[in-house]
Design an enzyme around this catalytic site. Sequence first.
Site, PDB file in Angstrom:
ATOM      1  N   GLY A   5      -9.391  -8.342  -0.647  1.00  0.00           N
ATOM      2  CA  GLY A   5      -8.227  -8.713   0.144  1.00  0.00           C
ATOM      3  C   GLY A   5      -7.666 -10.100  -0.080  1.00  0.00           C
ATOM      4  O   GLY A   5      -6.476 -10.255  -0.353  1.00  0.00           O
ATOM      5  N   GLY A  21     -13.250  -3.500  -0.261  1.00  0.00           N
ATOM      6  CA  GLY A  21     -14.580  -2.960   0.037  1.00  0.00           C
ATOM      7  C   GLY A  21     -14.973  -1.860  -0.944  1.00  0.00           C
ATOM      8  O   GLY A  21     -16.072  -1.855  -1.492  1.00  0.00           O
ATOM      9  N   ARG A  76       0.822  -1.217   0.000  1.00  0.00           N
ATOM     10  CA  ARG A  76       0.000   0.000   0.000  1.00  0.00           C
ATOM     11  C   ARG A  76       0.853   1.262   0.000  1.00  0.00           C
ATOM     12  O   ARG A  76       0.433   2.290  -0.525  1.00  0.00           O
ATOM     13  CB  ARG A  76      -0.944  -0.005   1.202  1.00  0.00           C
ATOM     14  CG  ARG A  76      -2.077  -0.991   0.987  1.00  0.00           C
ATOM     15  CD  ARG A  76      -3.108  -0.847   2.058  1.00  0.00           C
ATOM     16  NE  ARG A  76      -4.316  -1.526   1.671  1.00  0.00           N
ATOM     17  CZ  ARG A  76      -5.083  -2.214   2.507  1.00  0.00           C
ATOM     18  NH1 ARG A  76      -4.750  -2.315   3.774  1.00  0.00           N
ATOM     19  NH2 ARG A  76      -6.180  -2.791   2.087  1.00  0.00           N
ATOM     20  N   LYS A  89     -17.792 -14.524   2.901  1.00  0.00           N
ATOM     21  CA  LYS A  89     -18.781 -13.529   3.350  1.00  0.00           C
ATOM     22  C   LYS A  89     -20.006 -13.564   2.446  1.00  0.00           C
ATOM     23  O   LYS A  89     -20.281 -12.622   1.690  1.00  0.00           O
ATOM     24  CB  LYS A  89     -18.161 -12.136   3.348  1.00  0.00           C
ATOM     25  CG  LYS A  89     -17.085 -11.974   4.409  1.00  0.00           C
ATOM     26  CD  LYS A  89     -16.750 -10.508   4.612  1.00  0.00           C
ATOM     27  CE  LYS A  89     -15.361 -10.331   5.170  1.00  0.00           C
ATOM     28  NZ  LYS A  89     -14.325 -10.167   4.133  1.00  0.00           N
TER      29      LYS A  89
END
Length: 395
Positions: free
Chosen positions: A351, A374, A37, A199
Amino acid sequence: MNKLSLEGIETQGKKVLLRVDFNVPVDDKQRVSDDTRIQAALPTITYLLQKEARLIILSHRGRPQGQRKEEFSLRPVAETLEKLLARPVSFSPDLFGPVAQSAIDNLKPGHCLLMENIRFYPEEETNDPQFSKELASLADKFVMDAFGTCHRAHASTAGVAQYFDDAACGYLMKAELDYLDGLIHHPQRPFLTITGGAKVKDKIQLLNHLLDISDELIIGGGMAYSFLKEQGMKVGNSLVDESSVKVVREVLQKARDLGKKIHLPLEHIIADSFSKTAAFKKVEGDIPEGWLGLDIGPKTIAEFKRVIDQAKTIFWNGPMGVFEWEHFNQGTFALAQAVAANSGTTVVGGGDSVSAVKQLGLVDQMSHVSTGGGASLEFIQGNRLPGVEALAEEK
Ligand code: AMP
């Protein structure tokens, strides 16, 4: 997407507040263990330093929940950034007060100052207007390059931007938005979406939307079992989200109505418990009672690869199995290789698929690997991204 770019603002000698996403892992020796990042923000930082901006960098790290917790400090990031830039990076342990102010006042053109974790302040996540205003008062210009947090309206993203009439978009944000925008609005067809992971509840709505924009869907990993169960297969103890039955039905029906193909696993690697060391075997069709599917089997891999090879655009979010465990990583790794080998546009968002791609050293073989799971999912669903909306338009 026509947001004001970096080149569109005058930054020479100006104090520029730059919001980045330095939410990186730090090991127990206080060293950054994955600098992806930080690397991703370098084009914007380097540009601004070359333009002789006086750069004030803001970021969050982890979830300190509005409290000063040393384990979430950005100090180790300052050291890594200094190495990557090969020039000094100052660090301010506070955002405001005499020490911070003097660090800002002493900032020379072409130099940068990293401020302590913005989430040490509870006002950040509540998007407190007064706090945003105080942040804005630190600088002459604002640049947003934290794609990973642009789906949240926080003080240092959407909040602060509204106090600048020329809040600009950094290079990373621009690249992310351009790729995702291209996927939604003008993909080369066939456009294949691959989803997986665990999820189910969070992502099932996304499937509805993805059906509209893509031509084919692969559903693997923990996501698949809610669908297979609905189709009448016995899934044993596999992950199933009972609360999503209605949506699963809708998605299957919608695919039939639109004539779009949903590819589900045909063969599974099943385990007798959810454990790294569980007994495991291959099974086609029904999963026996007491066993659970933790990866896709070789026949599924072959079929999914065939579909991948034919696609001209691919968006991949979510692993095909519990790839963190050796016995259940084959499906995810084989798919990562197949996506990397595809010569069309390949975008990896989210991710866990990103970590699989990194683990295999395949990042450079993808067209784009998103830094924001997200945020990329929100964008693809057509939801608003407050941290993007608050930026100025290109003149
Ligand atoms: P997500 O955040 O939704 O992408 O989920 C990622 C997680 O899903 C990873 O940690 C995987 O281990 C897990 N996962 C993938 N396949 C399965 C499966 N069949 N059953 C349970 N968990 C899974």
